[in-house]
Motif scaffolding. Sequence first.
Motif, PDB file in Angstrom:
ATOM      1  N   ARG A  93       0.807  -1.279  -0.015  1.00  0.00           N
ATOM      2  CA  ARG A  93      -0.067   0.016  -0.143  1.00  0.00           C
ATOM      3  C   ARG A  93       0.990   1.195  -0.107  1.00  0.00           C
ATOM      4  O   ARG A  93       1.910   1.199   0.601  1.00  0.00           O
ATOM      5  CB  ARG A  93      -0.767  -0.097   0.986  1.00  0.00           C
ATOM      6  CG  ARG A  93      -1.605   1.105   1.124  1.00  0.00           C
ATOM      7  CD  ARG A  93      -2.789   1.033   2.598  1.00  0.00           C
ATOM      8  NE  ARG A  93      -3.711   1.852   2.677  1.00  0.00           N
ATOM      9  CZ  ARG A  93      -3.331   2.977   3.253  1.00  0.00           C
ATOM     10  NH1 ARG A  93      -2.305   3.445   3.777  1.00  0.00           N
ATOM     11  NH2 ARG A  93      -4.481   4.086   3.356  1.00  0.00           N
ATOM     12  N   GLU A  96       0.928   7.204   0.457  1.00  0.00           N
ATOM     13  CA  GLU A  96      -0.031   8.235   0.464  1.00  0.00           C
ATOM     14  C   GLU A  96      -1.404   7.783   0.417  1.00  0.00           C
ATOM     15  O   GLU A  96      -2.370   8.609   0.198  1.00  0.00           O
ATOM     16  CB  GLU A  96       0.225   8.964  -0.998  1.00  0.00           C
ATOM     17  CG  GLU A  96       1.884   9.499  -1.066  1.00  0.00           C
ATOM     18  CD  GLU A  96       2.624   8.455  -1.465  1.00  0.00           C
ATOM     19  OE1 GLU A  96       2.384   7.403  -2.210  1.00  0.00           O
ATOM     20  OE2 GLU A  96       3.980   8.744  -1.487  1.00  0.00           O
ATOM     21  N   GLY A  97      -1.667   6.241   0.255  1.00  0.00           N
ATOM     22  CA  GLY A  97      -2.955   5.690   0.408  1.00  0.00           C
ATOM     23  C   GLY A  97      -3.207   5.395  -0.953  1.00  0.00           C
ATOM     24  O   GLY A  97      -2.652   5.548  -2.112  1.00  0.00           O
ATOM     25  N   GLU A  98      -4.561   4.802  -0.934  1.00  0.00           N
ATOM     26  CA  GLU A  98      -4.932   4.246  -2.110  1.00  0.00           C
ATOM     27  C   GLU A  98      -5.236   5.200  -3.379  1.00  0.00           C
ATOM     28  O   GLU A  98      -5.340   4.852  -4.467  1.00  0.00           O
ATOM     29  CB  GLU A  98      -6.454   3.610  -2.163  1.00  0.00           C
ATOM     30  CG  GLU A  98      -6.268   2.191  -1.163  1.00  0.00           C
ATOM     31  CD  GLU A  98      -6.029   2.543   0.408  1.00  0.00           C
ATOM     32  OE1 GLU A  98      -6.379   3.836   0.746  1.00  0.00           O
ATOM     33  OE2 GLU A  98      -5.758   1.493   1.210  1.00  0.00           O
ATOM     34  N   HIS A  99      -5.439   6.394  -2.862  1.00  0.00           N
ATOM     35  CA  HIS A  99      -5.596   7.557  -4.114  1.00  0.00           C
ATOM     36  C   HIS A  99      -4.442   7.604  -4.967  1.00  0.00           C
ATOM     37  O   HIS A  99      -4.414   8.195  -5.909  1.00  0.00           O
ATOM     38  CB  HIS A  99      -6.199   8.868  -3.383  1.00  0.00           C
ATOM     39  CG  HIS A  99      -5.300   9.507  -2.644  1.00  0.00           C
ATOM     40  ND1 HIS A  99      -5.209   9.173  -1.468  1.00  0.00           N
ATOM     41  CD2 HIS A  99      -4.286  10.539  -2.795  1.00  0.00           C
ATOM     42  CE1 HIS A  99      -3.899   9.932  -0.699  1.00  0.00           C
ATOM     43  NE2 HIS A  99      -3.753  10.867  -1.674  1.00  0.00           N
ATOM     44  N   ALA A 100      -3.234   7.309  -4.464  1.00  0.00           N
ATOM     45  CA  ALA A 100      -2.030   7.474  -4.921  1.00  0.00           C
ATOM     46  C   ALA A 100      -1.911   6.329  -6.056  1.00  0.00           C
ATOM     47  O   ALA A 100      -1.028   6.432  -7.096  1.00  0.00           O
ATOM     48  CB  ALA A 100      -0.970   7.340  -4.057  1.00  0.00           C
ATOM     49  N   ARG A 102      -2.602   4.531  -9.429  1.00  0.00           N
ATOM     50  CA  ARG A 102      -2.868   5.076 -10.943  1.00  0.00           C
ATOM     51  C   ARG A 102      -3.447   3.978 -11.747  1.00  0.00           C
ATOM     52  O   ARG A 102      -3.108   2.931 -11.710  1.00  0.00           O
ATOM     53  CB  ARG A 102      -1.824   5.532 -11.666  1.00  0.00           C
ATOM     54  CG  ARG A 102      -0.992   6.632 -11.034  1.00  0.00           C
ATOM     55  CD  ARG A 102       0.156   7.249 -12.230  1.00  0.00           C
ATOM     56  NE  ARG A 102       1.442   6.612 -11.492  1.00  0.00           N
ATOM     57  CZ  ARG A 102       2.595   6.629 -12.277  1.00  0.00           C
ATOM     58  NH1 ARG A 102       2.481   7.030 -13.568  1.00  0.00           N
ATOM     59  NH2 ARG A 102       3.463   6.295 -11.705  1.00  0.00           N
TER      60      ARG A 102
END
Length: 102
Positions: A93, A96-100, A102
């Motif tokens: 993981r 920066e978290g899942e939003h990182a 792409r």
Amino acid sequence: PVSNCILTCECPVRRTTSAVASVCVMKFDTGSIFINGEEPAQLLQRHADIIGHVHLSEPGLAPLGTRDTNHAEMAILLRRHMGDIPLTIEMLRPAEGEHAIR
């Protein structure tokens, strides 16, 4: 002597007896292949018949697409040699978290 380290994808192939090969399959790990500097096309051409599991990964288990690896070419090779084999993503993981991802 027993080895606790497999240095290349060819190592388990050379060490596997025909009796074991009849009940076991090899994991094709793209991160290891990239780290080892091996040629995925050659490995798939020689060993597609014993590959039963594919890990799509980056060196260091970085998120896919964050290193200088060619996953588009890998996808073409896997489709050509393995057909519709299930693929799994192996990564840590991102900090920066899942939003990182792409």
